[in-house]
Motif scaffolding. Structure first.
Motif, mmCIF file in Angstrom:
data_model
loop_
_atom_site.group_PDB
_atom_site.id
_atom_site.type_symbol
_atom_site.label_atom_id
_atom_site.label_comp_id
_atom_site.label_asym_id
_atom_site.label_seq_id
_atom_site.Cartn_x
_atom_site.Cartn_y
_atom_site.Cartn_z
ATOM 1 N N THR A 18 0.871 -1.173 0.000
ATOM 2 C CA THR A 18 0.000 0.000 0.000
ATOM 3 C C THR A 18 0.911 1.225 0.000
ATOM 4 O OG1 THR A 18 -0.025 0.205 2.417
ATOM 5 C CG2 THR A 18 -1.708 -1.232 1.423
ATOM 6 N N PRO A 19 0.368 2.409 -0.280
ATOM 7 C CA PRO A 19 1.214 3.599 -0.176
ATOM 8 C C PRO A 19 1.848 3.739 1.212
ATOM 9 C CG PRO A 19 -0.779 4.126 -1.378
ATOM 10 C CD PRO A 19 -0.953 2.723 -0.853
ATOM 11 N N LEU A 20 1.085 3.426 2.274
ATOM 12 C CA LEU A 20 1.628 3.496 3.628
ATOM 13 C C LEU A 20 2.766 2.494 3.797
ATOM 14 C CD1 LEU A 20 1.649 4.451 6.572
ATOM 15 C CD2 LEU A 20 -0.147 2.753 7.031
ATOM 16 N N SER A 21 2.576 1.272 3.335
ATOM 17 C CA SER A 21 3.618 0.249 3.511
ATOM 18 C C SER A 21 4.880 0.596 2.732
ATOM 19 C CB SER A 21 3.110 -1.134 3.110
ATOM 20 O OG SER A 21 3.001 -1.274 1.705
ATOM 21 N N GLN A 22 4.707 1.149 1.551
ATOM 22 C CA GLN A 22 5.870 1.517 0.741
ATOM 23 C C GLN A 22 6.666 2.637 1.403
ATOM 24 O OE1 GLN A 22 5.962 -1.228 -0.972
ATOM 25 N NE2 GLN A 22 6.418 -0.241 -2.906
ATOM 26 N N ASP A 23 5.958 3.645 1.938
ATOM 27 C CA ASP A 23 6.621 4.747 2.632
ATOM 28 C C ASP A 23 7.309 4.241 3.899
ATOM 29 O OD1 ASP A 23 7.025 7.732 3.094
ATOM 30 O OD2 ASP A 23 5.924 7.177 4.917
ATOM 31 N N LEU A 24 6.605 3.433 4.678
ATOM 32 C CA LEU A 24 7.153 2.890 5.917
ATOM 33 C C LEU A 24 8.369 2.023 5.625
ATOM 34 C CD1 LEU A 24 7.030 2.356 8.964
ATOM 35 C CD2 LEU A 24 5.349 0.552 8.491
ATOM 36 N N ARG A 25 8.252 1.156 4.660
ATOM 37 C CA ARG A 25 9.367 0.267 4.319
ATOM 38 C C ARG A 25 10.599 1.060 3.904
ATOM 39 N NH1 ARG A 25 9.427 -5.000 0.467
ATOM 40 N NH2 ARG A 25 11.657 -5.050 0.133
ATOM 41 N N PHE A 90 10.438 -8.699 10.931
ATOM 42 C CA PHE A 90 9.222 -9.141 10.265
ATOM 43 C C PHE A 90 8.390 -7.902 9.944
ATOM 44 C CE2 PHE A 90 10.317 -12.734 13.093
ATOM 45 C CZ PHE A 90 10.508 -13.712 12.126
ATOM 46 N N PHE A 91 7.960 -7.764 8.688
ATOM 47 C CA PHE A 91 7.285 -6.550 8.223
ATOM 48 C C PHE A 91 6.036 -6.954 7.447
ATOM 49 C CE2 PHE A 91 6.662 -3.199 5.031
ATOM 50 C CZ PHE A 91 6.755 -2.049 5.801
ATOM 51 N N GLY A 92 4.854 -6.601 7.965
ATOM 52 C CA GLY A 92 3.630 -6.969 7.261
ATOM 53 C C GLY A 92 2.421 -6.222 7.776
ATOM 54 N N PRO A 93 1.303 -6.379 7.058
ATOM 55 C CA PRO A 93 0.081 -5.693 7.455
ATOM 56 C C PRO A 93 -0.535 -6.319 8.701
ATOM 57 C CG PRO A 93 -0.379 -7.168 5.643
ATOM 58 C CD PRO A 93 1.112 -7.194 5.856
ATOM 59 N N VAL A 94 -1.224 -5.485 9.460
ATOM 60 C CA VAL A 94 -1.962 -5.950 10.630
ATOM 61 C C VAL A 94 -3.413 -6.127 10.210
ATOM 62 C CG1 VAL A 94 -2.727 -5.400 12.968
ATOM 63 C CG2 VAL A 94 -0.413 -4.791 12.226
ATOM 64 N N ILE A 95 -3.909 -7.351 10.403
ATOM 65 C CA ILE A 95 -5.283 -7.675 10.038
ATOM 66 C C ILE A 95 -5.933 -8.346 11.243
ATOM 67 C CG2 ILE A 95 -6.748 -9.018 8.470
ATOM 68 C CD1 ILE A 95 -4.374 -8.797 6.445
ATOM 69 N N SER A 165 2.390 1.237 12.428
ATOM 70 C CA SER A 165 2.078 2.549 11.878
ATOM 71 C C SER A 165 0.724 2.511 11.172
ATOM 72 C CB SER A 165 3.155 2.979 10.877
ATOM 73 O OG SER A 165 2.809 4.228 10.299
ATOM 74 N N ARG A 166 -0.071 3.551 11.435
ATOM 75 C CA ARG A 166 -1.366 3.695 10.769
ATOM 76 C C ARG A 166 -1.414 4.905 9.846
ATOM 77 N NH1 ARG A 166 -5.090 3.104 16.107
ATOM 78 N NH2 ARG A 166 -3.461 4.471 16.904
ATOM 79 N N THR A 171 4.530 6.904 11.016
ATOM 80 C CA THR A 171 5.729 6.311 10.426
ATOM 81 C C THR A 171 6.973 7.067 10.865
ATOM 82 O OG1 THR A 171 4.575 5.399 8.513
ATOM 83 C CG2 THR A 171 6.921 5.849 8.239
ATOM 84 N N ASP A 172 6.902 8.387 10.858
ATOM 85 C CA ASP A 172 8.049 9.185 11.285
ATOM 86 C C ASP A 172 8.384 8.931 12.757
ATOM 87 O OD1 ASP A 172 8.320 10.245 8.738
ATOM 88 O OD2 ASP A 172 7.113 12.017 9.188
#
Length: 182
Positions: A18-25, A90-95, A165-166, A171-172
């Motif tokens: 997602t845009p958030l995941s790409q920025d965070l990563r 480990f880096f992934g979405p929270v569901i 991060s939400r 993220t910052d």
């Protein structure tokens, strides 16, 4: 004490971008990389992981299997090399308060690996729509299962940091916290 320069394994869910995941990563990789660490990235998708069968052979036959899973998949390939790394991220979405099913399988299949016991582990979750209750559950699950409750998983590391991060603003703040623990 953390080594000055670490070998880092960054395990990411490749199916959940997602845009958030790409920025965070990007920002997390920058924080880890600016310390001069060697980073190996492993992108894992749902087709790369065989879910845990619940056979418990990884636990019951620890002496002969060294805590490794009987299923042969991408996780089995890198699981045998975990001892080569100082830090596993480990880096992934929270569901629903947990990592996605792909990342959950990865975490479950690595938690019995005896080589991971002496490693530093970071769990980073993300999602634009994570509710407060889900966030609390995510932190609770990964803190307990990744070392804060050795009664549950005696083979898992004692040093675990959990972040989430939400939003871009979070993220910052997450990256600032990450800098302090590295």
């Amino acid at each position: 004490m953390m080594p000055l320069r670490m070998r880092v394994l960054f395990v990411a869910d490749k199916d959940a971008r997602t845009p958030l995941s790409q920025d965070l990563r990007s920002k997390v990789m920058s924080v880890i990389g600016e310390k001069g660490n060697d980073i190996e990235i492993l992108e894992i998708g749902s087709d790369d992981v065989v879910p845990c069968l619940g056979c418990l052979l990884c636990v019951l036959r620890v002496a002969e299997r060294h805590g490794l899973c009987v299923s042969t998949d991408t996780v089995a390939e890198f699981n045998s090399r975990i001892g080569d790394f100082d830090l596993v991220c480990f880096f992934g979405p929270v569901i629903f308060g947990q990592f996605s099913s792909t990342m959950k399988s990865v975490v479950e299949k690595t938690q019995t690996n005896r080589m991971l016991r002496s490693r530093f582990v970071i769990a980073i979750g993300y999602g634009d729509d994570i509710r407060d209750e889900e966030l609390e559950t995510f932190f609770d699950i990964y803190r307990k299962h990744l070392g804060k409750a050795d009664v549950l998983h005696t083979l898992f590391p004692a040093r675990v940091e959990v972040f989430a991060s939400r939003s871009l603003e979070e993220t910052d703040a997450l990256c600032a916290q990450l800098e302090r623990v590295l």
